[in-house]
Design a protein around this motif. Structure first.
Motif, mmCIF file in Angstrom:
data_model
loop_
_atom_site.group_PDB
_atom_site.id
_atom_site.type_symbol
_atom_site.label_atom_id
_atom_site.label_comp_id
_atom_site.label_asym_id
_atom_site.label_seq_id
_atom_site.Cartn_x
_atom_site.Cartn_y
_atom_site.Cartn_z
ATOM 1 N N PRO A 1 48.916 47.332 44.047
ATOM 2 C CA PRO A 1 49.017 46.489 42.851
ATOM 3 C C PRO A 1 47.694 46.478 42.097
ATOM 4 N N LEU A 2 47.751 46.545 40.773
ATOM 5 C CA LEU A 2 46.538 46.627 39.959
ATOM 6 C C LEU A 2 46.512 45.512 38.929
ATOM 7 N N LEU A 3 45.359 44.881 38.800
ATOM 8 C CA LEU A 3 45.096 43.928 37.733
ATOM 9 C C LEU A 3 43.951 44.490 36.903
ATOM 10 N N ASP A 4 44.247 44.875 35.681
ATOM 11 C CA ASP A 4 43.273 45.519 34.802
ATOM 12 C C ASP A 4 42.638 46.730 35.473
ATOM 13 N N ASN B 1 27.487 34.611 36.143
ATOM 14 C CA ASN B 1 27.530 33.160 36.294
ATOM 15 C C ASN B 1 27.968 32.803 37.719
ATOM 16 N N PRO B 2 27.197 32.003 38.457
ATOM 17 C CA PRO B 2 27.560 31.683 39.845
ATOM 18 C C PRO B 2 28.864 30.909 39.984
ATOM 19 N N GLU B 3 29.374 30.358 38.877
ATOM 20 C CA GLU B 3 30.647 29.642 38.939
ATOM 21 C C GLU B 3 31.844 30.585 39.033
ATOM 22 N N VAL B 4 31.684 31.823 38.617
ATOM 23 C CA VAL B 4 32.815 32.757 38.568
ATOM 24 C C VAL B 4 33.463 32.962 39.934
ATOM 25 N N PRO B 5 32.699 33.205 41.027
ATOM 26 C CA PRO B 5 33.359 33.469 42.316
ATOM 27 C C PRO B 5 33.982 32.248 42.976
ATOM 28 N N TYR C 1 37.234 39.062 39.322
ATOM 29 C CA TYR C 1 36.026 39.226 40.135
ATOM 30 C C TYR C 1 36.384 39.683 41.550
ATOM 31 N N ASP C 2 37.391 39.039 42.148
ATOM 32 C CA ASP C 2 37.825 39.425 43.490
ATOM 33 C C ASP C 2 38.377 40.848 43.503
ATOM 34 N N ALA C 3 39.147 41.190 42.468
ATOM 35 C CA ALA C 3 39.711 42.542 42.402
ATOM 36 C C ALA C 3 38.613 43.590 42.337
ATOM 37 N N ALA C 4 37.527 43.283 41.625
ATOM 38 C CA ALA C 4 36.433 44.250 41.481
ATOM 39 C C ALA C 4 35.728 44.523 42.811
ATOM 40 N N LYS C 5 35.807 43.596 43.764
ATOM 41 C CA LYS C 5 35.187 43.830 45.063
ATOM 42 C C LYS C 5 35.827 45.019 45.779
ATOM 43 N N PHE C 6 37.117 45.239 45.549
ATOM 44 C CA PHE C 6 37.819 46.333 46.203
ATOM 45 C C PHE C 6 37.659 47.655 45.449
ATOM 46 N N ASP C 7 37.194 47.605 44.224
ATOM 47 C CA ASP C 7 36.960 48.821 43.442
ATOM 48 C C ASP C 7 35.771 48.565 42.511
ATOM 49 N N PRO C 8 34.548 48.595 43.058
ATOM 50 C CA PRO C 8 33.366 48.280 42.242
ATOM 51 C C PRO C 8 33.175 49.212 41.057
ATOM 52 N N VAL C 9 33.586 50.467 41.186
ATOM 53 C CA VAL C 9 33.391 51.416 40.080
ATOM 54 C C VAL C 9 34.192 50.976 38.857
ATOM 55 N N THR C 10 35.474 50.704 39.070
ATOM 56 C CA THR C 10 36.294 50.219 37.959
ATOM 57 C C THR C 10 35.827 48.854 37.498
ATOM 58 N N GLY C 11 35.380 48.024 38.440
ATOM 59 C CA GLY C 11 34.865 46.715 38.069
ATOM 60 C C GLY C 11 33.707 46.807 37.095
ATOM 61 N N GLU C 12 32.776 47.725 37.332
ATOM 62 C CA GLU C 12 31.658 47.901 36.419
ATOM 63 C C GLU C 12 32.120 48.416 35.059
ATOM 64 N N GLU C 13 33.217 49.148 35.052
ATOM 65 C CA GLU C 13 33.733 49.688 33.798
ATOM 66 C C GLU C 13 34.402 48.619 32.941
ATOM 67 N N VAL C 14 35.128 47.697 33.547
ATOM 68 C CA VAL C 14 35.952 46.773 32.764
ATOM 69 C C VAL C 14 35.373 45.372 32.664
ATOM 70 N N LEU C 15 34.520 44.950 33.589
ATOM 71 C CA LEU C 15 33.919 43.611 33.524
ATOM 72 C C LEU C 15 32.519 43.753 32.960
ATOM 73 N N VAL C 16 32.342 43.440 31.684
ATOM 74 C CA VAL C 16 31.094 43.753 30.989
ATOM 75 C C VAL C 16 30.507 42.492 30.361
ATOM 76 N N SER C 17 29.207 42.485 30.209
ATOM 77 C CA SER C 17 28.523 41.402 29.502
ATOM 78 C C SER C 17 28.530 41.686 28.005
#
Length: 527
Positions: free
Chosen positions: A60-63, A430-434, A444-460
């Motif tokens: 299952p994929l979220l973003d 932000n420390p409140e996010v987790p 944020y939790d989903a990105a832990k299982f795929d950090p590469v995609t997490g860096e691509e889609v979760l941006v500042s």
């Protein structure tokens, strides 16, 4: 309806085939009328679309990132529905519709076999016109799917136990119950086993049906359960170390016991919910509190079963602080059966002439409530992206990039058919996010299982500006945000939204010299 409210000896009822087809048509009617409700329908339908879009049928994929809040069965069924019927809101509701219809049909067949056609027909009528059940059947999430499977599992297991008590063959029915329990686990996790297991254990002990218990835990049934349920969980742990800890320890036990999650409610929350969302049928429930209703008789064992079933479900979900309305959908099948028994018992008493009229009135009012509720929901989209996405979809190109500012519109990618995951701009450091239970933590939790995609889609915001500045000439970005974002973000200043609603807007920004002068101060790397 009047013919249903007769003594059991008459056993008049409509033909089973027509009745069950009518029930299926009724449950599916109007499922197309409203857009996906946020956040739940948008989230779960969006995950299924993401899996279909990317070809990630096992995960299952979220973003674009692994989403392990829930198991995959609903997503698999929705993927199949999208493939067959197209990507529509009503297609996302097909798994819930089938589960509701399947559970209703199973209940009808079971009650008809053990209590007669009249009781079965009235039970089916009550269940399918309970506004709570009707709404769950047309809601694209996991609750009705697991409720339907738990209903069928309990009925199959009880049938196996009853056959064992009579010395009849029961192996096939016991294996069917095990398979349904496994599917229920794949639908929503351990409650798919815990709830039917607790219901059956309490009822079998109360009735002293120990041969039935032995029939249900036979090796062939246990092997059937493991063969269906184990492969996906083992595969996920192999591919994503830490999956067991996240899925079982955190999502099941910690969330059940903790009090810091959303939707905290009092212990008695589900009692008024069930009474209110089952109107007007719930007005008949007073008959259940008469001692004579539980006296010796041919229906006592099944009434006890329904009471245990209802009580276990409500008690189980009343214990945690976090409560969602859909959790108690598995309690509706036994409630419908008990209400049917009350009405039929009243019809055989002194009020025989009045009972059929009141029952007809209850059915008519319940059906009207169902239709009116759907019509009201259809006119209150609660921030659905559907109206905006329709315009964007007509103009978007396959190579365009979608961006969301300080929000994650769960249904946007589905409605726009976005070709790739969305960039979500926020303060991810932000420390409140987790720790806060919301959409940010899900991503944020989903990105832990795929950090590469997490860096691509979760941006500042700085990363977003830098990417705009480094984009090739002519690259286009569709940006979702609130109206205030048009002034807060430099790339949007002076740009008119392509489409807007009361709360949200979508802008189209193209990488060109004018954008670089405005955003990048003339350089391709300025943030």
């Amino acid at each position: 309806m009047a013919d249903l409210i007769k003594p059991a000896r008459s056993e008049w009822a409509p033909p089973a085939g027509r009745l069950l087809l009518a029930a299926g048509f009724w449950l599916a009617w109007l499922a197309w009328l409203r857009p996906l409700t946020l956040p739940d329908e948008g989230r779960y339908a969006g995950v299924a679309w993401d899996m279909l879009r990317s070809g990630s049928h096992a995960v299952p994929l979220l973003d674009g990132m692994p989403y392990f809040h829930k198991p995959p069965l609903y997503y698999w069924l929705t993927e199949l529905s999208f493939s067959v019927f197209g990507v529509h809101a009503w297609a996302a509701r097909v798994p819930s519709l089938l589960a509701a219809w399947g559970g209703a049909c199973g209940l009808y067949v079971f009650v008809r076999r053990h209590r007669g056609a009249a009781t079965a027909s009235l039970t089916l009528l009550i269940l399918c016109t309970l506004p709570f059940f009707y709404g769950g059947a047309q809601f694209a999430n996991l609750d009705m799917l697991v409720a339907g499977l738990i209903t069928l599992c309990v009925l199959a297991a009880v049938e196996a136990a009853l056959r064992a008590g009579r010395g009849e063959p029961q192996r096939g029915m016991a294996m069917a119950a095990a398979a349904l329990a496994a599917l229920a686990v794949l639908a929503k996790g351990l409650i798919g086993l815990v709830l039917p297991g607790a219901i059956l254990l309490v009822w079998l002990a109360w009735e002293r049906r120990w041969r039935g218990l032995a029939a249900l835990v036979r090796p062939s049934a246990l092997l059937t359960f493991l063969a269906i349920v184990a492969p996906w969980f083992v595969l996920m742990q192999i591919r994503y170390p830490g999956f067991y800890d996240y899925f079982f320890v955190y999502q099941h036990f910690q969330r059940f016991a903790a009090g810091g999650f959303n939707n905290a409610q009092a212990w008695w929350f589900y009692l008024p919910v069930l009474a209110g969302l089952s109107l007007p049928w719930s007005l008949w429930a007073g008959g259940m509190f008469r001692r004579a209703f539980w006296a010796e008789g041919p229906a006592r064992a099944l009434r006890r079963l329904a009471a245990v079933w209802f009580g276990v479900v409500v008690l189980f979900f009343s214990m945690p602080h976090s409560k969602l309305i859909g959790y108690v959908l598995p309690a509706l099948a036994p409630l419908a059966y008990l209400l049917a028994e009350v009405i039929l018992a009243a019809g055989r008493g002194q009020d025989d002439a009045q009972t059929p009229r009141l029952a007809r009135l209850s059915a008519g009012v319940a059906g009207a409530i169902c239709v009116i509720a759907v019509a009201v929901a259809a006119n209150h989209g609660r921030g659905s992206a559907a109206p905006l996405a329709q315009v964007v979809r007509e103009q978007a190109r396959p190579q365009d990039t979608f961006v969301s500012l300080h929000a994650y519109p769960f249904d946007l990618a589905l409605y726009t058919r976005a070709p790739r995951p969305t960039w979500v701009v926020d303060d991810w450091l932000n420390p409140e996010v987790p720790v806060r239970d919301n959409w940010r933590k899900e991503l944020y939790d989903a990105a832990k299982f795929d950090p590469v995609t997490g860096e691509e889609v979760l941006v500042s915001a700085a990363q977003f500006y830098a990417r705009l500045c480094a984009a090739p000439e002519g690259a286009r970005f569709w940006i979702w945000g609130n109206h205030a974002d048009g002034e807060a973000y430099t790339p949007l200043q002076g740009v008119k939204p392509v489409v807007a609603s009361v709360r949200h807007a979508m802008w189209r920004v193209e990488a060109d010299a004018a954008l670089r002068r405005r955003v990048c101060a003339g350089t391709p790397t300025a943030g």
